[in-house]
Design an enzyme around this catalytic site. Sequence first.
Site, PDB file in Angstrom:
ATOM      1  CE  LYS A  13      -2.288  -0.988   3.783  1.00 45.46           C
ATOM      2  NZ  LYS A  13      -1.691  -2.195   4.123  1.00 45.46           N
ATOM      3  NE  ARG A  88      -3.965  -1.039   9.924  1.00 43.47           N
ATOM      4  CZ  ARG A  88      -2.955  -0.307   9.775  1.00 43.47           C
ATOM      5  NH1 ARG A  88      -2.841   0.745   8.945  1.00 43.47           N
ATOM      6  NH2 ARG A  88      -1.873  -0.859   9.993  1.00 43.47           N
ATOM      7  NE  ARG A 127       7.194  -3.352   5.541  1.00 40.78           N
ATOM      8  CZ  ARG A 127       5.792  -2.698   5.780  1.00 40.78           C
ATOM      9  NH1 ARG A 127       5.407  -2.684   4.642  1.00 40.78           N
ATOM     10  NH2 ARG A 127       5.198  -2.964   6.879  1.00 40.78           N
ATOM     11  NE  ARG A 153       6.806  -0.404  10.116  1.00 41.37           N
ATOM     12  CZ  ARG A 153       5.688  -0.259   9.364  1.00 41.37           C
ATOM     13  NH1 ARG A 153       5.547   0.191   8.132  1.00 41.37           N
ATOM     14  NH2 ARG A 153       4.642  -0.682  10.001  1.00 41.37           N
ATOM     15  NE  ARG A 164       2.372  -4.649  11.265  1.00 40.00           N
ATOM     16  CZ  ARG A 164       3.094  -4.391  10.021  1.00 40.00           C
ATOM     17  NH1 ARG A 164       4.264  -4.953  10.200  1.00 40.00           N
ATOM     18  NH2 ARG A 164       2.989  -3.544   9.434  1.00 40.00           N
TER      19      ARG A 164
HETATM   20  P1  AMP Z   1       1.171   0.636   9.236  1.00 40.09           P
HETATM   21  O1  AMP Z   1       2.415   1.560   8.699  1.00 40.09           O
HETATM   22  O2  AMP Z   1       0.032   1.250   8.330  1.00 40.09           O
HETATM   23  O3  AMP Z   1       1.477  -0.736   9.142  1.00 40.09           O
HETATM   24  O4  AMP Z   1       0.846   1.104  10.825  1.00 40.09           O
HETATM   25  C1  AMP Z   1       1.937   0.848  11.543  1.00 40.09           C
HETATM   26  C2  AMP Z   1       0.773   0.876  12.984  1.00 40.09           C
HETATM   27  O5  AMP Z   1       0.382   1.991  13.181  1.00 40.09           O
HETATM   28  C3  AMP Z   1      -0.322  -0.095  13.038  1.00 40.09           C
HETATM   29  O6  AMP Z   1       0.048  -1.624  13.236  1.00 40.09           O
HETATM   30  C4  AMP Z   1      -0.905   0.329  14.371  1.00 40.09           C
HETATM   31  O7  AMP Z   1      -0.257   0.118  15.447  1.00 40.09           O
HETATM   32  C5  AMP Z   1      -0.719   1.885  14.042  1.00 40.09           C
HETATM   33  N1  AMP Z   1      -1.961   2.322  13.004  1.00 40.09           N
HETATM   34  C6  AMP Z   1      -1.602   2.569  11.661  1.00 40.09           C
HETATM   35  N2  AMP Z   1      -2.950   3.212  11.291  1.00 40.09           N
HETATM   36  C7  AMP Z   1      -3.674   2.780  12.182  1.00 40.09           C
HETATM   37  C8  AMP Z   1      -5.344   2.988  12.159  1.00 40.09           C
HETATM   38  N3  AMP Z   1      -5.903   3.325  11.258  1.00 40.09           N
HETATM   39  N4  AMP Z   1      -5.934   2.738  13.377  1.00 40.09           N
HETATM   40  C9  AMP Z   1      -5.184   2.263  14.558  1.00 40.09           C
HETATM   41  N5  AMP Z   1      -3.965   2.069  14.678  1.00 40.09           N
HETATM   42  C10 AMP Z   1      -3.164   2.605  13.221  1.00 40.09           C
END
Ligand code: AMP
Length: 207
Positions: A13, A88, A127, A153, A164
Amino acid sequence: MRLVLVGPPGAGKGTQAVFLAEHFAIPHIATGDIFRANLKAGTALGEKAKSFMDRGELVPDSVTNEMVADRLTHADAVNGFLLDGFPRNVAQAEVLREILASKSTPLDAVLELTLSHKEIIDRLSSRRTCRECGKPTVGESKCPSCGGELYQRDDDKEEVISRRLEVYESQTAPIVNFYRGEGLLATISATGSVAEITARAISTLAK
Ligand code: AMP
């Protein structure tokens, strides 16, 4: 164009969002990036998000929704945006619908990227993310975009990846049906080269 990207972690994404945002001349709003920037800057928001992110859990809706509502008021989002990583869960999708309805600016489309479970695990565990610009990459020693140092990360480590993915299946995947019901969903496969997937996304959205 008001667009949401949906898909499991590792579906690409973030990578596609950069190209699609450029193509449609809209800002790329990634909630994960906003949380990571806040963590790096040591803000109160970053502090609130940290423990959830470290465990691969969702940051509470109260925190996340307010952050997104505020971001959507910025001038660059007036004529459209690409949301990556938000909503989410269905509750967040409902809040987004209300925010946009109050401005009479509903979503144009929701693009779902799909990938097999095995490919997700392979991509996530290899990654690396740029410390400078935050872009994800695979198989490089330095960031191909800005030359920055790469790191893994914490939430791309094996023990957090599986949590996740569980969170995605139980909490995020239901938004796919939610948006199908709204008539907004378009689904594409996230396999192939980055350029192939971008072309597939653009031709699907053109329809
Ligand atoms: P991402 O970079 O999108 O994989 O997000 C990394 C982490 O940020 C996720 O595993 C959540 O802990 C938090 N996070 C990102 N977007 C959201 C969201 N819309 N709602 C809740 N937590 C989020």
